[in-house]
Design a protein around this motif. Structure first.
Motif, PDB file in Angstrom:
ATOM      1  N   GLN A  16      26.163  95.416 -93.549  1.00  0.00           N
ATOM      2  CA  GLN A  16      27.589  95.409 -93.875  1.00  0.00           C
ATOM      3  C   GLN A  16      28.285  96.503 -93.072  1.00  0.00           C
ATOM      4  OE1 GLN A  16      28.593  95.397 -98.049  1.00  0.00           O
ATOM      5  NE2 GLN A  16      27.307  93.620 -98.474  1.00  0.00           N
ATOM      6  N   GLY A  19      29.585  94.226 -88.267  1.00  0.00           N
ATOM      7  CA  GLY A  19      29.898  92.976 -87.576  1.00  0.00           C
ATOM      8  C   GLY A  19      28.884  91.875 -87.800  1.00  0.00           C
ATOM      9  N   ARG A  21      28.440  89.622 -90.234  1.00  0.00           N
ATOM     10  CA  ARG A  21      28.973  88.309 -90.611  1.00  0.00           C
ATOM     11  C   ARG A  21      29.631  87.621 -89.412  1.00  0.00           C
ATOM     12  NH1 ARG A  21      33.096  89.264 -95.006  1.00  0.00           N
ATOM     13  NH2 ARG A  21      33.400  91.092 -93.722  1.00  0.00           N
ATOM     14  N   TRP A  22      30.351  88.369 -88.593  1.00  0.00           N
ATOM     15  CA  TRP A  22      31.011  87.801 -87.422  1.00  0.00           C
ATOM     16  C   TRP A  22      29.976  87.237 -86.451  1.00  0.00           C
ATOM     17  CZ3 TRP A  22      31.222  88.128 -82.182  1.00  0.00           C
ATOM     18  CH2 TRP A  22      32.324  87.546 -81.569  1.00  0.00           C
ATOM     19  N   PHE A  23      28.907  88.004 -86.186  1.00  0.00           N
ATOM     20  CA  PHE A  23      27.870  87.535 -85.272  1.00  0.00           C
ATOM     21  C   PHE A  23      27.094  86.362 -85.867  1.00  0.00           C
ATOM     22  CE2 PHE A  23      28.632  91.428 -82.946  1.00  0.00           C
ATOM     23  CZ  PHE A  23      28.380  91.050 -81.633  1.00  0.00           C
ATOM     24  N   THR A  24      26.924  86.345 -87.190  1.00  0.00           N
ATOM     25  CA  THR A  24      26.261  85.212 -87.839  1.00  0.00           C
ATOM     26  C   THR A  24      27.091  83.949 -87.644  1.00  0.00           C
ATOM     27  OG1 THR A  24      25.199  86.648 -89.476  1.00  0.00           O
ATOM     28  CG2 THR A  24      25.396  84.309 -90.041  1.00  0.00           C
ATOM     29  N   ARG A  25      28.397  84.058 -87.833  1.00  0.00           N
ATOM     30  CA  ARG A  25      29.283  82.904 -87.618  1.00  0.00           C
ATOM     31  C   ARG A  25      29.214  82.449 -86.165  1.00  0.00           C
ATOM     32  NH1 ARG A  25      34.478  81.885 -85.711  1.00  0.00           N
ATOM     33  NH2 ARG A  25      35.449  80.070 -86.694  1.00  0.00           N
ATOM     34  N   ALA A  26      29.291  83.393 -85.229  1.00  0.00           N
ATOM     35  CA  ALA A  26      29.247  83.044 -83.805  1.00  0.00           C
ATOM     36  C   ALA A  26      27.926  82.352 -83.457  1.00  0.00           C
ATOM     37  CB  ALA A  26      29.439  84.297 -82.955  1.00  0.00           C
ATOM     38  N   SER A  39      28.804  85.951 -96.292  1.00  0.00           N
ATOM     39  CA  SER A  39      29.599  86.728 -97.239  1.00  0.00           C
ATOM     40  C   SER A  39      28.877  88.017 -97.620  1.00  0.00           C
ATOM     41  CB  SER A  39      29.826  85.875 -98.494  1.00  0.00           C
ATOM     42  OG  SER A  39      30.527  86.594 -99.471  1.00  0.00           O
ATOM     43  N   THR A  69      20.444  90.968 -83.916  1.00  0.00           N
ATOM     44  CA  THR A  69      21.556  91.076 -84.865  1.00  0.00           C
ATOM     45  C   THR A  69      22.144  92.481 -84.838  1.00  0.00           C
ATOM     46  OG1 THR A  69      20.116  91.773 -86.672  1.00  0.00           O
ATOM     47  CG2 THR A  69      20.478  89.397 -86.419  1.00  0.00           C
ATOM     48  N   ASP A  91      32.425  79.738 -91.920  1.00  0.00           N
ATOM     49  CA  ASP A  91      33.429  80.771 -92.145  1.00  0.00           C
ATOM     50  C   ASP A  91      32.814  82.118 -92.498  1.00  0.00           C
ATOM     51  OD1 ASP A  91      35.740  79.111 -91.833  1.00  0.00           O
ATOM     52  OD2 ASP A  91      35.393  78.291 -93.836  1.00  0.00           O
ATOM     53  N   ILE A  92      33.668  83.118 -92.440  1.00  0.00           N
ATOM     54  CA  ILE A  92      33.350  84.458 -92.943  1.00  0.00           C
ATOM     55  C   ILE A  92      34.112  84.629 -94.237  1.00  0.00           C
ATOM     56  CG2 ILE A  92      33.596  86.938 -92.540  1.00  0.00           C
ATOM     57  CD1 ILE A  92      33.436  86.290 -89.527  1.00  0.00           C
TER      58      ILE A  92
END
Length: 93
Positions: A16, A19, A21-26, A39, A69, A91-92
């Motif tokens: 947390q 970044g 969550r952002w990299f997971t989405r990407a 989340s 990661t 989504d994030i």
């Protein structure tokens, strides 16, 4: 034919504020064919829910466990289930 599944993964470590969550989405969007979300949880973990073909979900899980990661992943706990739908994209939250 590749079955459609739902992967729920809880990622432990320093995940947390880095970044993650952002990299997971990407990564999910790069893999393609996945919907769901990443989340933050109150206990410091990140929950990842992904629905799509099993091979795509397995690629995302492998990245969560061993990929490049952000932060530091100490462990991942996952469960596999039947997809429930309702996610238009990844989504994030």
């Amino acid at each position: 034919m590749n079955e459609t599944v739902r992967l729920t993964a809880w990622v432990r470590g320093v995940v947390q504020g880095v970044g993650f969550r952002w990299f997971t989405r990407a990564t999910a969007l790069e893999i393609g064919g996945l919907t769901g979300f990443a989340s933050n949880l109150p206990d410091g973990r990140v929950q990842v829910v992904a629905e799509g073909e099993r091979a795509a979900c397995e690629r995302l899980l492998a990245w969560l466990e061993e990929g490049d990661t952000p932060g530091r992943v100490d462990g991942v706990t996952e469960i596999w289930d039947t997809p429930r739908g309702g996610y238009p994209t990844f989504d994030i939250r």
